[in-house]
Enzyme design. Structure first.
Site, short mmCIF file in Angstrom:
data_model
loop_
_atom_site.label_atom_id
_atom_site.label_comp_id
_atom_site.label_asym_id
_atom_site.label_seq_id
_atom_site.Cartn_x
_atom_site.Cartn_y
_atom_site.Cartn_z
CD GLU A 194 -19.07 36.76 4.00
OE1 GLU A 194 -18.85 37.56 4.66
OE2 GLU A 194 -19.47 36.58 2.72
CD GLU A 388 -23.92 35.80 2.32
OE1 GLU A 388 -23.27 36.87 1.96
OE2 GLU A 388 -23.91 35.57 3.55
#
Ligand code: BGP
Length: 491
Positions: A194, A388
């Site tokens: 991320e 995810e």
């Protein structure tokens, strides 16, 4: 030629995802150094709304306390679920579910305890050697995140984190060791977890402590620039070492959507989308997008870059795009007129009246996943990994040692149906690795009770429990989904 793909591809990477700092434990075993993740204490006597405070902002005195190994505070990420001791059992369970892939991260501090050493720590390499061999044994494809919110604390306290250009070389040295050591066994690499989360939690992403920095945006984007350079070197080095290597850019994409058709809400949505996609734009297209000039100007940011760095970024772009998706975010130009999203982790945005929320206020939007996949594919034309996705929920182990997590099955089923719709739309989806395939410590709140797994781990928020593993109802459900290559999903 114009045939619609109706099914998940045969080589679809079904699997699950975790991160070292949330599962391994053994924070002082095998010569491991302290990482930023080891600084997150948890105090359940505090009001719930404060549980993610540290995540949003770390303070100097808290970092100092974390270095005191006699501290009375409880640090859940130092214990994880003791995967360090249980990895054989855990990987066997992943295999039982039929995993084709497993996304996990390597703790930088196991390989370089301080981060600036020249030679790697043998014990660290040996641990991952065993983990990877175990995966290879079962034909489970490892997808390795090189840096997942666990940079060495020493690089923060002695170098000021990623805003220091020297970090490029330290990280490059670390990543090259991994490419060399695991050559032929690991093919898929994700550079930074991320990478666009820097503004949300600068300490965990790039080692920046807000109170030490007058202009947080400046320091954050400077750090991002050095991560872009470091990530580009990954592409260069990984391919020099083994041309089969594939490097992924990964962002958190909680799809911003307009809360209304008010023209200003549309503009605000575009702004938020660019704020998130700026990072993958650089890593995939190899250059700073034109809109970044205005974005930087508005933030008062002026970053230092060299021609050589820009050249490395240009010549070494990512091979695939990975992203995490939990929710969409309703964007408004005037959030004050709408109800705010509630929960421990306020991710911004306002309430979307069409969606339900998780117990943590995350707005559940399966169709948002289809939109996100299409948007990313239209923009980049590269294979996409859903790195995810999942539902954090309170699970209860019943008297028969079972967890009836139908709510999780519904969440995952509904999202997977939308993945299939995206495949029909023509999106090249490589795989699906739902988050926390085994229960782990929450990244944002450090709770153990915010569970995502198919496998229940007997451990509570204060670190008490047998650590025994139990298969949840979703374990059997996911096993069927994988075995049928998605045919078993219910409409
Ligand atoms: C992502 C992180 C993960 C993970 C997940 C769920 O942002 O990459 O590390 O934990 O979110 O978040 P949480 O654990 O806070 O519920």
């Amino acid at each position: 030629m114009f045939e619609v793909k109706k099914q998940f591809p045969n080589d679809f990477l079904w699997g699950g995802a975790t991160a070292a700092n949330q599962i391994e434990g053994g924070f002082n075993k095998g010569n491991k150094g302290l990482s930023v993740a080891d600084c997150y204490s948890f105090d359940e006597t505090l009001p719930k709304e404060n549980w993610s405070d540290l995540w949003k902002q770390m303070k100097n005195n808290q970092v100092k306390e974390a270095q005191n190994l006699n501290s009375k505070l409880y640090y859940p990420k130092r214990k994880g679920i003791e995967f360090y001791e249980h990895y054989i059992e855990d990987i066997a369970l992943f295999n039982e579910m039929g995993f084709k892939s497993y996304r996990f991260s390597i703790a930088w501090t196991r390989i370089f305890p301080k981060g600036d050493e020249e030679k790697p720590n043998k014990e660290g390499l040996e641990f991952y050697d065993k983990v990877i061999n175990e995966l290879v044994k079962y034909n489970i494809e490892p997808i390795v995140t090189i840096s997942h919110y666990e940079m060495p604390l020493y690089l923060v306290t002695h170098y000021g984190g990623w805003k220091n250009q020297k970090l490029i070389q330290f990280y490059r040295n670390y990543a090259k060791i991994l490419f060399t050591y695991f050559k032929g066994r690991v093919k898929y690499w994700i550079t930074f977890n991320e990478i666009n989360s820097i503004s949300r939690h600068p300490f965990k992403s790039v080692g920046i402590i807000k109170e030490n920095n007058d202009n947080l945006s400046q320091e954050s984007y400077q750090s991002a620039h050095y991560q872009f350079v470091a990530g580009a070197y990954d592409t260069l080095d990984a391919k020099n070492i083994d041309p089969n290597n594939k490097i992924g850019s990964m962002i958190s994409f909680q799809l911003p959507i307009p809360v209304s058709c008010h023209p200003d809400d549309i503009i605000e949505t575009l702004r938020q989308q660019r704020e998130a996609l700026f990072f993958s734009d650089v890593q995939v297209r190899g250059e700073y997008p034109k809109y970044s000039n205005r974005m930087f100007e508005a933030l008062g940011v002026s970053i230092q870059v060299t021609q050589e760095e820009l050249k490395v970024i240009k010549e070494n772009t990512a091979d695939f795009v990975a992203f995490s998706y939990y929710m969409s975010t309703a964007a408004s130009h005037d959030p004050s007129v709408y109800e705010r999203v509630e929960g421990n982790l306020l991710t911004g945005g306002v309430k979307n009246p069409y969606l339900e929320s998780s117990e943590w206020g995350w707005q559940i939007d399966p169709k948002g996943l289809r939109s996100a996949l299409n948007l990313l594919y239209d923009r980049y034309q590269l294979p996409i990994l859903i790195a995810e996705n999942g539902l954090g929920a309170i699970d209860t182990l019943n008297l028969n040692n079972q967890v009836e997590d139908d709510y999780r099955i519904k969440y995952l089923n509904d999202h997977l149906l939308q993945v299939l719709e995206s495949i029909k739309d023509g999106v090249e989806v490589m795989g699906y690795t739902p988050w926390g395939c085994i229960d782990s410590v929450s990244a944002s709140t450090s709770q153990m009770s915010k569970r995502y797994g198919f496998i229940y781990v007997d451990l509570d928020d204060s670190g008490q429990g047998t650590l025994k593993r139990f298969k949840k109802k979703s374990f059997y459900w996911y096993k069927e989904v994988i075995a049928s290559n998605g045919e078993d999903l219910s409409e």
